[in-house]
Scaffold this motif. Structure first.
Motif: not given
Length: 324
Positions: A239-245, A292-297
């Motif tokens: 899952p780390g291959e996908i940037v979250r935004s 939002y960064a705290a949940v992965g963005a």
């Protein structure tokens, strides 16, 4: 389609959060308006300039002077900017036949020197389709078309020059396509996004370099990210291959008077914007982005609705970005 150039990201809040500018020209903006914002964003150090891909104003009056075509606009901006990345959130696959769309994407990537991010979606705004004579099939068929488009682009971009590509999809067939022209990037990053709970995360896990959740609270965004994680696990993809935004409406001011002025200019309530967007003082906006960064963005698209207010971009660049 994990891209060779894509930077793996776990979306950890310990890393840098990138800021991108996102505009909605169908609400009433010329190409010149968009060029001014794109150049300002580039000069101020934002990562990217993105625009919506819509043909009809949402709510209210007619949206004078009328819509601008997203890909004509990005082609122009590709030649009139130097280093800022360009893209759409999101191009509806209902708008353009697959072959011509692939040609436009590759050409804009070439014209920009390899600065294109490709955001694709299934489309949702029925009225713009009926207003401009564009077929608007049922939701399931639109998702079939999105899946076909993502898969076909992957094949077209991967095929060596001189080889042809044949695709037999649910909604799209290509027969002996030369797969030309090729984009400069190999391939451009692909963005998939939305609120769908089943097919959207599945398509992201299969094709996307980035997954975007627009205009949602932190819990909703976190839930969508978890669904992408689960879909990646099913495919055996890290899952780390996908940037979250995430995309958030921007309304920032140094004091309440400035915040109120900017909220009034876009016809929104300050309280509602604080609850659902990147709104308030610079410190409040930093805190919101931090949640939002705290949940992965690791990337935030700031929706700038008043495109004439370039000082808004300057404020965020000087008082928000430096704290991220």
């Amino acid at each position: 389609m994990p891209a060779d150039h894509a930077t793996p990201s776990t979306g950890s809040s310990s890393g840098r959060v990138g800021l991108r500018v996102f505009v909605e020209p169908q609400q009433g903006a010329t190409y010149a308006d968009q060029l001014a914002v794109a150049r300002a964003a580039e000069d101020l150090g934002y990562e990217a300039f993105f625009r919506s891909d819509h043909y009809l104003k949402m709510g209210g009056a007619s949206g004078l002077p009328g819509p601008t075509d997203a890909w004509l606009t990005l082609a122009g901006l590709a030649r009139e900017t130097s280093n800022i990345r360009l893209g759409t959130l999101l191009t509806s696959v209902t708008f353009r036949h697959l072959g011509p769309l692939a040609i436009s994407l590759a050409q804009v990537d070439q014209m920009s020197g390899g600065r294109l991010d490709v955001g694709l979606g299934a489309g949702w705004y029925a009225d713009e389709h009926t207003a401009y004579g564009i077929p608007f099939p049922p939701l399931g068929e639109r998702f079939d078309l999105l899946e076909d488009t993502l898969g076909a682009l992957e094949q077209l971009w991967a095929a060596p020059e001189g080889e042809t590509v044949t695709v037999r999809g649910r909604r799209v067939d290509l027969l002996d396509s030369p797969g030309l022209p090729k984009p400069l990037q190999t391939p451009p990053p692909v963005i998939v996004g939305g609120h769908g709970k089943r097919r959207t995360p599945a398509l992201a896990a299969r094709f996307a370099d980035e997954f975007n959740v627009p205009f949602a609270d932190v819990d909703t965004v976190a839930g969508q990210y978890r669904r992408v994680d689960e879909a990646c696990a099913e495919r055996g993809r890290p899952p780390g291959e996908i940037v979250r935004s995430a995309a958030l409406v921007l309304c920032c001011g140094r004091d309440e008077a400035e915040i109120a002025r900017r909220a009034d200019a876009i016809g929104r309530d300050r309280g509602e914007l604080r609850a659902s967007g990147a709104a308030g003082t610079p410190s409040e906006v930093v805190d919101t982005i931090g949640r939002y960064a705290a949940v992965g963005a690791s990337r935030i698209y700031l929706q700038v609705l008043d495109m004439s207010d370039l000082e808004h971009l300057e404020l965020v660049a000087s008082e928000v970005a430096r704290q991220l």
